[in-house]
Design a protein around this motif. Structure first.
Motif, PDB file in Angstrom:
ATOM      1  N   VAL A  17      55.715 -46.981   0.207  1.00 43.92           N
ATOM      2  CA  VAL A  17      54.602 -47.772  -0.326  1.00 43.92           C
ATOM      3  C   VAL A  17      54.020 -47.141  -1.589  1.00 43.92           C
ATOM      4  O   VAL A  17      53.642 -47.846  -2.533  1.00 43.92           O
ATOM      5  CB  VAL A  17      53.497 -47.923   0.746  1.00 43.92           C
ATOM      6  N   ARG A  18      53.946 -45.824  -1.603  1.00 36.32           N
ATOM      7  CA  ARG A  18      53.279 -45.112  -2.688  1.00 36.32           C
ATOM      8  C   ARG A  18      53.745 -45.535  -4.083  1.00 36.32           C
ATOM      9  O   ARG A  18      52.912 -45.794  -4.964  1.00 36.32           O
ATOM     10  CB  ARG A  18      53.467 -43.599  -2.509  1.00 36.32           C
ATOM     11  N   PRO A  19      55.064 -45.625  -4.342  1.00 31.23           N
ATOM     12  CA  PRO A  19      55.506 -45.987  -5.705  1.00 31.23           C
ATOM     13  C   PRO A  19      55.016 -47.364  -6.152  1.00 31.23           C
ATOM     14  O   PRO A  19      54.773 -47.577  -7.343  1.00 31.23           O
ATOM     15  CB  PRO A  19      57.034 -45.963  -5.598  1.00 31.23           C
ATOM     16  N   ILE A  20      54.883 -48.286  -5.206  1.00 34.75           N
ATOM     17  CA  ILE A  20      54.426 -49.642  -5.547  1.00 34.75           C
ATOM     18  C   ILE A  20      53.035 -49.593  -6.141  1.00 34.75           C
ATOM     19  O   ILE A  20      52.758 -50.176  -7.199  1.00 34.75           O
ATOM     20  CB  ILE A  20      54.432 -50.543  -4.295  1.00 34.75           C
ATOM     21  N   PHE A  21      52.127 -48.857  -5.493  1.00 34.72           N
ATOM     22  CA  PHE A  21      50.745 -48.796  -5.942  1.00 34.72           C
ATOM     23  C   PHE A  21      50.565 -47.812  -7.086  1.00 34.72           C
ATOM     24  O   PHE A  21      49.703 -48.008  -7.944  1.00 34.72           O
ATOM     25  CB  PHE A  21      49.835 -48.445  -4.765  1.00 34.72           C
ATOM     26  N   THR A  22      51.360 -46.764  -7.118  1.00 36.18           N
ATOM     27  CA  THR A  22      51.282 -45.819  -8.225  1.00 36.18           C
ATOM     28  C   THR A  22      51.596 -46.518  -9.541  1.00 36.18           C
ATOM     29  O   THR A  22      50.967 -46.273 -10.580  1.00 36.18           O
ATOM     30  CB  THR A  22      52.254 -44.653  -8.007  1.00 36.18           C
ATOM     31  N   LEU A  23      52.561 -47.412  -9.510  1.00 36.06           N
ATOM     32  CA  LEU A  23      52.980 -48.118 -10.717  1.00 36.06           C
ATOM     33  C   LEU A  23      51.975 -49.184 -11.130  1.00 36.06           C
ATOM     34  O   LEU A  23      51.702 -49.386 -12.307  1.00 36.06           O
ATOM     35  CB  LEU A  23      54.343 -48.770 -10.479  1.00 36.06           C
ATOM     36  N   MET A  24      51.385 -49.860 -10.136  1.00 39.66           N
ATOM     37  CA  MET A  24      50.574 -51.037 -10.436  1.00 39.66           C
ATOM     38  C   MET A  24      49.083 -50.760 -10.517  1.00 39.66           C
ATOM     39  O   MET A  24      48.341 -51.510 -11.146  1.00 39.66           O
ATOM     40  CB  MET A  24      50.821 -52.123  -9.382  1.00 39.66           C
ATOM     41  N   VAL A  25      48.618 -49.717  -9.852  1.00 43.00           N
ATOM     42  CA  VAL A  25      47.173 -49.461  -9.812  1.00 43.00           C
ATOM     43  C   VAL A  25      46.887 -48.150 -10.515  1.00 43.00           C
ATOM     44  O   VAL A  25      47.211 -47.082 -10.015  1.00 43.00           O
ATOM     45  CB  VAL A  25      46.670 -49.400  -8.354  1.00 43.00           C
ATOM     46  N   ALA A  58      59.403 -50.209   8.552  1.00 39.01           N
ATOM     47  CA  ALA A  58      58.265 -49.648   9.277  1.00 39.01           C
ATOM     48  C   ALA A  58      58.655 -48.670  10.371  1.00 39.01           C
ATOM     49  O   ALA A  58      57.789 -48.207  11.124  1.00 39.01           O
ATOM     50  CB  ALA A  58      57.434 -50.785   9.872  1.00 39.01           C
ATOM     51  N   VAL A  59      59.934 -48.342  10.502  1.00 39.38           N
ATOM     52  CA  VAL A  59      60.391 -47.384  11.507  1.00 39.38           C
ATOM     53  C   VAL A  59      60.379 -45.988  10.902  1.00 39.38           C
ATOM     54  O   VAL A  59      60.922 -45.773   9.816  1.00 39.38           O
ATOM     55  CB  VAL A  59      61.806 -47.723  12.011  1.00 39.38           C
ATOM     56  N   GLY A  60      59.747 -45.065  11.607  1.00 38.16           N
ATOM     57  CA  GLY A  60      59.681 -43.695  11.115  1.00 38.16           C
ATOM     58  C   GLY A  60      58.271 -43.150  11.210  1.00 38.16           C
ATOM     59  O   GLY A  60      57.334 -43.844  11.624  1.00 38.16           O
ATOM     60  N   ALA A  61      58.112 -41.903  10.824  1.00 41.16           N
ATOM     61  CA  ALA A  61      56.792 -41.277  10.831  1.00 41.16           C
ATOM     62  C   ALA A  61      55.882 -41.958   9.812  1.00 41.16           C
ATOM     63  O   ALA A  61      56.357 -42.550   8.842  1.00 41.16           O
ATOM     64  CB  ALA A  61      56.925 -39.787  10.512  1.00 41.16           C
ATOM     65  N   VAL A  62      54.587 -41.844  10.039  1.00 41.51           N
ATOM     66  CA  VAL A  62      53.605 -42.497   9.173  1.00 41.51           C
ATOM     67  C   VAL A  62      53.803 -42.112   7.709  1.00 41.51           C
ATOM     68  O   VAL A  62      53.832 -42.970   6.818  1.00 41.51           O
ATOM     69  CB  VAL A  62      52.177 -42.139   9.622  1.00 41.51           C
ATOM     70  N   ASP A  63      53.959 -40.826   7.444  1.00 41.11           N
ATOM     71  CA  ASP A  63      54.110 -40.365   6.065  1.00 41.11           C
ATOM     72  C   ASP A  63      55.421 -40.838   5.448  1.00 41.11           C
ATOM     73  O   ASP A  63      55.489 -41.122   4.248  1.00 41.11           O
ATOM     74  CB  ASP A  63      54.023 -38.840   5.995  1.00 41.11           C
ATOM     75  N   GLN A  77      48.883 -47.784   7.868  1.00 41.70           N
ATOM     76  CA  GLN A  77      49.294 -47.726   6.477  1.00 41.70           C
ATOM     77  C   GLN A  77      48.176 -48.152   5.536  1.00 41.70           C
ATOM     78  O   GLN A  77      48.009 -47.591   4.450  1.00 41.70           O
ATOM     79  CB  GLN A  77      50.544 -48.577   6.258  1.00 41.70           C
ATOM     80  N   CYS A  78      47.394 -49.137   5.954  1.00 46.75           N
ATOM     81  CA  CYS A  78      46.262 -49.570   5.135  1.00 46.75           C
ATOM     82  C   CYS A  78      45.271 -48.428   4.933  1.00 46.75           C
ATOM     83  O   CYS A  78      44.718 -48.253   3.844  1.00 46.75           O
ATOM     84  CB  CYS A  78      45.557 -50.765   5.783  1.00 46.75           C
ATOM     85  N   ALA A  79      45.040 -47.632   5.981  1.00 48.66           N
ATOM     86  CA  ALA A  79      44.116 -46.497   5.876  1.00 48.66           C
ATOM     87  C   ALA A  79      44.593 -45.510   4.814  1.00 48.66           C
ATOM     88  O   ALA A  79      43.786 -44.958   4.045  1.00 48.66           O
ATOM     89  CB  ALA A  79      43.981 -45.806   7.230  1.00 48.66           C
ATOM     90  N   LYS A  80      45.891 -45.292   4.742  1.00 49.05           N
ATOM     91  CA  LYS A  80      46.429 -44.365   3.746  1.00 49.05           C
ATOM     92  C   LYS A  80      46.346 -44.950   2.336  1.00 49.05           C
ATOM     93  O   LYS A  80      46.095 -44.226   1.365  1.00 49.05           O
ATOM     94  CB  LYS A  80      47.876 -44.005   4.102  1.00 49.05           C
ATOM     95  N   PHE A  85      54.884 -44.369   4.441  1.00 49.14           N
ATOM     96  CA  PHE A  85      53.984 -44.450   3.290  1.00 49.14           C
ATOM     97  C   PHE A  85      54.687 -44.098   1.990  1.00 49.14           C
ATOM     98  O   PHE A  85      54.318 -44.612   0.920  1.00 49.14           O
ATOM     99  CB  PHE A  85      52.777 -43.535   3.490  1.00 49.14           C
ATOM    100  N   GLU A  86      55.701 -43.239   2.040  1.00 52.61           N
ATOM    101  CA  GLU A  86      56.425 -42.873   0.827  1.00 52.61           C
ATOM    102  C   GLU A  86      57.181 -44.053   0.230  1.00 52.61           C
ATOM    103  O   GLU A  86      57.536 -44.029  -0.946  1.00 52.61           O
ATOM    104  CB  GLU A  86      57.376 -41.710   1.100  1.00 52.61           C
TER     105      GLU A  86
END
Length: 218
Positions: A209-217, A198-203, A50-53, A206-207
């Protein structure tokens, strides 16, 4: 960008003492306040993937406590031997050792956004980090994963690591439950924890996680 984030998230802004420490120690070479994200979860919870993504999508510098420790082990110096013996026993490496490895990487980086992966692993680690660097994390990502799934993932990755075997992984899971969960509780009270399933496919993971960083960064 930073001012906008602070105004939206007052609970996530660094303390005045953190800013003063940064000015004295030169943690960042530019004027931006370091944006620090702790990435926590048991072994095999998918933190590294997840960090890589996050790095690819949002431009963070990824600092893996485990990778830094393994790099030190490969140096074959006295410090590296001590770290190796500690990991083999499923124990926590002394806080000051790991914090100073992380500090060295932060101080030498031109980036100001950092993912610190797999650290702090105990309250002692947390206290040492905040004392030595003079900062708290802005966000704590907690990858929540069932124990049997973490065991399966670690045993199946076959990377040749000294800590990827049944006996050691079980020791590490016990250590995680006993020592890491109090850290997560501490930051939950401070309003900084974002819990990720954390259970499920990588993508799929990540979905979340994406909103957290989209909003803040931005």
């Amino acid at each position: 960008m930073w001012r906008r984030v602070v105004s939206l998230y007052p609970l996530l802004s660094p303390s005045k003492s953190s800013v003063l420490h940064r000015a004295k120690s030169g943690i960042a070479s530019n004027e931006k306040t370091p944006f620090i994200v702790f990435v926590l979860g048991g072994p095999g919870s998918g933190k590294g993937t997840q960090c890589a993504k996050i790095v690819e999508t949002f431009g963070f510098r990824h600092l893996s406590a485990g990778d830094l420790l393994r790099k030190e082990i490969s140096s074959n110096n006295e410090n590296g031997v001590m770290i190796l013996d500690t990991i083999k026993e499923g124990k926590i490496v002394p806080s000051e050792v790991t914090v100073k490895l992380i500090q060295k990487e932060i101080e030498s980086s031109d980036n100001y956004k950092f993912l610190i992966d797999g650290f702090p692993r105990s309250e002692e680690n947390r206290i040492a980090f905040e004392k030595i660097l003079g900062v708290e994390p802005n966000i704590v990502l907690f990858y929540d994963c069932p124990e049997d799934e973490m065991v399966r993932r670690v045993l199946s990755r076959n990377e040749g690591r000294v800590d990827d075997n049944v006996d050691t992984i079980k020791k590490r899971l016990k250590v995680f439950a006993a020592l890491n969960l109090p850290v997560i509780k501490h930051y939950t009270v401070r309003g900084k924890v974002c819990k990720i399933n954390a259970v499920g496919a990588v993508d799929e993971v990540f979905e979340q996680v994406r909103p957290i960083f989209t909003l803040m960064v931005k």
